[in-house]
Design a protein around this motif. Structure first.
Motif, PDB file in Angstrom:
ATOM      1  N   VAL A 114      30.032   9.400  30.531  1.00  0.00           N
ATOM      2  CA  VAL A 114      29.368  10.687  30.709  1.00  0.00           C
ATOM      3  C   VAL A 114      28.902  11.270  29.381  1.00  0.00           C
ATOM      4  CG1 VAL A 114      29.686  13.082  31.455  1.00  0.00           C
ATOM      5  CG2 VAL A 114      30.570  11.219  32.847  1.00  0.00           C
ATOM      6  N   SER A 115      29.792  11.305  28.387  1.00  0.00           N
ATOM      7  CA  SER A 115      29.424  11.940  27.115  1.00  0.00           C
ATOM      8  C   SER A 115      28.333  11.167  26.392  1.00  0.00           C
ATOM      9  CB  SER A 115      30.656  12.091  26.221  1.00  0.00           C
ATOM     10  OG  SER A 115      31.198  10.836  25.886  1.00  0.00           O
ATOM     11  N   SER A 128      25.026  11.398  28.394  1.00  0.00           N
ATOM     12  CA  SER A 128      24.486  12.750  28.241  1.00  0.00           C
ATOM     13  C   SER A 128      23.879  12.936  26.855  1.00  0.00           C
ATOM     14  CB  SER A 128      25.593  13.788  28.472  1.00  0.00           C
ATOM     15  OG  SER A 128      26.097  13.708  29.783  1.00  0.00           O
ATOM     16  N   GLY A 145      19.993  13.700  26.207  1.00  0.00           N
ATOM     17  CA  GLY A 145      19.599  14.915  25.508  1.00  0.00           C
ATOM     18  C   GLY A 145      18.695  14.618  24.327  1.00  0.00           C
ATOM     19  N   SER A 184      20.124   7.258  33.017  1.00  0.00           N
ATOM     20  CA  SER A 184      20.725   8.107  34.062  1.00  0.00           C
ATOM     21  C   SER A 184      21.081   7.291  35.296  1.00  0.00           C
ATOM     22  CB  SER A 184      19.765   9.242  34.432  1.00  0.00           C
ATOM     23  OG  SER A 184      18.527   8.728  34.896  1.00  0.00           O
ATOM     24  N   SER A 237      23.976   4.800  34.493  1.00  0.00           N
ATOM     25  CA  SER A 237      25.235   5.510  34.236  1.00  0.00           C
ATOM     26  C   SER A 237      25.857   6.019  35.530  1.00  0.00           C
ATOM     27  CB  SER A 237      25.003   6.679  33.269  1.00  0.00           C
ATOM     28  OG  SER A 237      24.596   6.205  31.999  1.00  0.00           O
ATOM     29  N   ALA A 250      26.574  16.768  34.333  1.00  0.00           N
ATOM     30  CA  ALA A 250      26.640  16.792  32.869  1.00  0.00           C
ATOM     31  C   ALA A 250      25.373  16.223  32.246  1.00  0.00           C
ATOM     32  CB  ALA A 250      27.856  16.002  32.397  1.00  0.00           C
ATOM     33  N   MET A 251      24.887  15.114  32.779  1.00  0.00           N
ATOM     34  CA  MET A 251      23.679  14.492  32.226  1.00  0.00           C
ATOM     35  C   MET A 251      22.454  15.373  32.445  1.00  0.00           C
ATOM     36  SD  MET A 251      24.138  10.395  32.942  1.00  0.00           S
ATOM     37  CE  MET A 251      24.714  10.530  34.643  1.00  0.00           C
ATOM     38  N   THR A 299      22.560  18.355  29.957  1.00  0.00           N
ATOM     39  CA  THR A 299      22.301  17.946  28.579  1.00  0.00           C
ATOM     40  C   THR A 299      20.837  17.570  28.383  1.00  0.00           C
ATOM     41  OG1 THR A 299      24.540  17.051  28.524  1.00  0.00           O
ATOM     42  CG2 THR A 299      23.105  16.494  26.689  1.00  0.00           C
ATOM     43  N   ALA A 300      20.272  16.854  29.341  1.00  0.00           N
ATOM     44  CA  ALA A 300      18.852  16.510  29.266  1.00  0.00           C
ATOM     45  C   ALA A 300      17.991  17.770  29.274  1.00  0.00           C
ATOM     46  CB  ALA A 300      18.473  15.593  30.418  1.00  0.00           C
TER      47      ALA A 300
END
Length: 229
Positions: free
Chosen positions: A27-28, A31, A35, A178, A181, A214-215, A218-219
């Motif tokens: 995830v991190s 993301s 981003g 995306s 993931s 989360a993604m 951030t995007a």
């Protein structure tokens, strides 16, 4: 004939840390990649940021797990020290306390007293640790195991989005990272559910939903504040 039994609770310590590490890694990093990609950075810059995120995240996970689980271990040790002192100061009172616990669990007072006395004779501190404090060998805190499991699985999880960055051009990264993931997260949820004996659909849906959120956020931030080069 006796046969060894393997219960899933024996996996709780490493499984929790492993799932947390892998989930956070996917995830991190995904993301972060999304981003930066949304801000218009080229593939080399995205990959560099992703690798830095992998290293920093793995070390952060290891340190965080070690510190938090060590705190739990310190608390357990302090409780065991106090219990040992109480056993030395008043063994009769501690035996009565143990018997009262067994009465609450359904034994009649006479049998509870007998069980408490025999367990005290065999391993007084172990009996109180298990039945009064809830500390057992299976569930006891293991800081190093938790740290290694989190760091290792974080690295594996973080590498997956980076592999997509290396395989796809910058123009296709938004959808490729995306989509892949989310697939990785669904697979992780399914594997963790299998290992823990939980519902595969519920576990996969849970990690996929929060990963997608989360993604997306951030995007959105990258697109809002980024400057296309």
């Amino acid at each position: 004939m006796r046969h060894p039994e393997r219960h899933r609770t024996q996996r709780i310590g490493w499984l929790r840390a492993a799932v947390l590490g892998a989930n956070d890694g996917i995830v991190s990093t995904a993301s972060l990649v999304l981003g930066i990609a949304a801000a218009g950075v080229d593939s080399q810059g995205i990959l560099l940021a992703g690798v830095a995120g992998l290293v920093a995240g793995a070390m952060s996970m290891a340190a965080g797990e070690y510190v938090s689980v060590s705190s739990q271990a310190d608390t357990e040790k302090a409780d065991l020290t106090r219990e040992s002192e109480e056993l030395a100061a008043g063994p009769e009172q501690e035996q009565a306390e143990l018997a009262a616990i067994y009465v609450k669990r359904g034994l009649d007072p006479a049998l509870a007293s007998t069980v408490a006395r025999q367990l005290m004779q065999h391993d007084a501190l172990g009996a109180h640790a298990r039945d009064e404090l809830g500390i057992s060998e299976v569930l006891t805190a293991r800081p190093i195991q938790a740290a290694l499991a989190s760091a290792g699985t974080f690295s594996v999880g973080a590498f997956l989005p980076l592999l997509i960055v290396m395989l796809f051009p910058a123009s296709a990264l938004m959808w490729a990272v995306s989509g892949s993931s989310l697939l990785f997260l669904a697979l992780l949820g399914s594997l963790s559910a299998k290992a823990g004996g939980a519902s595969v659909i519920v576990a996969a849906s849970r990690v996929t939903f929060w990963g997608a959120l989360a993604m997306a956020l951030t995007a959105g931030v990258g697109a809002l504040f980024g400057v296309t080069t």
